[in-house]
Write a protein that holds these residues in place. Sequence first.
Motif, PDB file in Angstrom:
ATOM      1  N   ARG A  11       0.830  -1.206   0.000  1.00  0.00           N
ATOM      2  CA  ARG A  11       0.000   0.000   0.000  1.00  0.00           C
ATOM      3  C   ARG A  11       0.858   1.246   0.000  1.00  0.00           C
ATOM      4  O   ARG A  11       0.552   2.230  -0.640  1.00  0.00           O
ATOM      5  CB  ARG A  11      -0.856   0.010   1.265  1.00  0.00           C
ATOM      6  CG  ARG A  11      -2.250  -0.512   1.062  1.00  0.00           C
ATOM      7  CD  ARG A  11      -3.039  -0.265   2.302  1.00  0.00           C
ATOM      8  NE  ARG A  11      -2.902   1.111   2.753  1.00  0.00           N
ATOM      9  CZ  ARG A  11      -3.510   2.145   2.194  1.00  0.00           C
ATOM     10  NH1 ARG A  11      -4.305   1.981   1.182  1.00  0.00           N
ATOM     11  NH2 ARG A  11      -3.318   3.361   2.647  1.00  0.00           N
ATOM     12  N   GLU A 188      -8.533   9.415  -0.759  1.00  0.00           N
ATOM     13  CA  GLU A 188      -7.119   9.463  -0.345  1.00  0.00           C
ATOM     14  C   GLU A 188      -6.245  10.416  -1.174  1.00  0.00           C
ATOM     15  O   GLU A 188      -5.200  10.001  -1.699  1.00  0.00           O
ATOM     16  CB  GLU A 188      -6.507   8.060  -0.388  1.00  0.00           C
ATOM     17  CG  GLU A 188      -7.147   7.069   0.549  1.00  0.00           C
ATOM     18  CD  GLU A 188      -6.399   5.739   0.621  1.00  0.00           C
ATOM     19  OE1 GLU A 188      -5.520   5.493  -0.227  1.00  0.00           O
ATOM     20  OE2 GLU A 188      -6.688   4.949   1.530  1.00  0.00           O
ATOM     21  N   GLU A 400      -5.090  -4.230  -7.950  1.00  0.00           N
ATOM     22  CA  GLU A 400      -4.451  -3.462  -6.887  1.00  0.00           C
ATOM     23  C   GLU A 400      -3.351  -2.550  -7.449  1.00  0.00           C
ATOM     24  O   GLU A 400      -2.178  -2.648  -7.078  1.00  0.00           O
ATOM     25  CB  GLU A 400      -3.901  -4.391  -5.808  1.00  0.00           C
ATOM     26  CG  GLU A 400      -4.889  -4.648  -4.697  1.00  0.00           C
ATOM     27  CD  GLU A 400      -5.203  -3.389  -3.889  1.00  0.00           C
ATOM     28  OE1 GLU A 400      -4.326  -2.522  -3.747  1.00  0.00           O
ATOM     29  OE2 GLU A 400      -6.345  -3.280  -3.404  1.00  0.00           O
TER      30      GLU A 400
HETATM   31  C1  BGC Z   1      -7.193   2.579  -1.936  1.00  0.00           C
HETATM   32  C2  BGC Z   1      -7.668   1.370  -2.679  1.00  0.00           C
HETATM   33  C3  BGC Z   1      -6.638   0.260  -2.553  1.00  0.00           C
HETATM   34  C4  BGC Z   1      -6.529  -0.091  -1.080  1.00  0.00           C
HETATM   35  C5  BGC Z   1      -5.640  -1.277  -0.774  1.00  0.00           C
HETATM   36  C6  BGC Z   1      -6.476   2.310  -0.674  1.00  0.00           C
HETATM   37  O1  BGC Z   1      -5.302   3.026  -0.741  1.00  0.00           O
HETATM   38  O2  BGC Z   1      -8.218   3.521  -1.786  1.00  0.00           O
HETATM   39  O3  BGC Z   1      -7.887   1.743  -4.016  1.00  0.00           O
HETATM   40  O4  BGC Z   1      -6.966  -0.828  -3.334  1.00  0.00           O
HETATM   41  O5  BGC Z   1      -6.054   1.017  -0.377  1.00  0.00           O
HETATM   42  O6  BGC Z   1      -4.349  -1.074  -1.204  1.00  0.00           O
END
Ligand code: BGC
Length: 442
Positions: A11, A188, A400
């Motif tokens: 992430r 975000e 992802e």
């Molecule tokens: C985002 C998603 C992403 C999730 C897991 C968040 O940052 O809004 O789009 O898939 O985290 O990584």
Amino acid sequence: MTRSLSALDRRQMIGLGAAATVAVAAAAPLRAAPAVAPFLWGAATAGHQVEGNNVNADIWLLEQVKPTIFAEPSGDACDSLHRWREDVAIVKALGLNCYRFSVEWSRIEPAPGQFSQACLDHYARIVDHCRDQGLAPVVTLNHFTTPRWFAAAGGWENPDAPDLFARYCGRVARAIAAGVSHALTFNEPNLALGGRWAIHPPPQAMLDAVAACCAAAAKASGSDRFSLLNAGDPAPMIPGVTAAHVAARAAIRAARSDLPIGMSLAIPDNVAVGKDSAIERKRAEVYGPFFAVMDKDDFIGVQTYGRAYVGADSDVDPPADAPKRPGGGEWFPAAVGNVVRYAHEATGLPVMVTENGIDAADDTERERFIPEAVASVEAARRDGVPVLGYIHWSLLDNFEWMSGYGPKFGLVSVDRQTFKRTVKPSAKQLGAIARAGGVQEG
Ligand code: BGC
């Protein structure tokens, strides 16, 4: 001590790179305008990650160019563009009462000023269908992707960006707002700012790879730029984003004055490490610019995936004795409860958990995660924090971003060839929690 690159979860890398049927009872239907809003129990998706063939989006192009920073292209994704009724049916059958999804700007406005009525009608049908099924639609206007033409014109650094975004949001609101439960302008927008704390300093090789990918996309667009919030230095883009939030909020309110509007921020449970921890400086830099423009919002969305330990000038590794997940990384599902408390204290706004989840190929890990996470939110509610809902990320195993289809955040798996959805035990567990109204005695 700065965190080593190998210690980072995937992430944090995003921000640096800048009808299955389930035999369970459904939730009680929502009224169109409930006098006392029910607590929302939901699951989330985002357009680019599930719809498939989002060919006019900036990120689609970044996936296609050479060199690319993407592990693989999004392609058909989960084919939710066509299978969205199946997705909604799963949410309902599980016993949840809310579905969060995003509308794709690049489909709605594929060329500047050229709006697709057919596409607006498509999203209006999803909203109406959710309502018919007794589900509250929580709609995100921008979940990372923008149209290619927008990125090629300078993205959020373009002085016209706030007006362009507000014009788009106004069109969407006029088409769908009547049935929407809550609207989020941005998903975000602070992710890349947070990434700068998580990976500090960013390795030159990674910055070079991002720059080369964006340069290739600029060239393919016949432009000298290709600007995205999550690729490159976010700092010069933030004023455009915050102004866009304010302008979009006004445009949405002009279409429906009583629609609750907010913005979702990526907020880990920040923990100060040492006497010289920079935790307050981090908060001021990563959340401050957004909090400052949310004063007239109706709520704040929080998205939490764990803790961040904040040292003197960057995030640092967790303590050696911190409980660990089987594959590494800290185990701390209760992070979300602490973030709910922080977000309310810092903004005074009601809080909605718009994302919380775990990348777990082993679904039993998610089954251990969910009750602990939900309990931490319930504890905050009991202590008086106004919490509007808990929306799990994600409904589906999906695209992802830079990591492609490897990570598994879904409550539901998706066959990559047939797109068949298979509900995982954790999904049924979350549904059962929703129908029971929580995991703990009140
Ligand atoms: C985002 C998603 C992403 C999730 C897991 C968040 O940052 O809004 O789009 O898939 O985290 O990584």
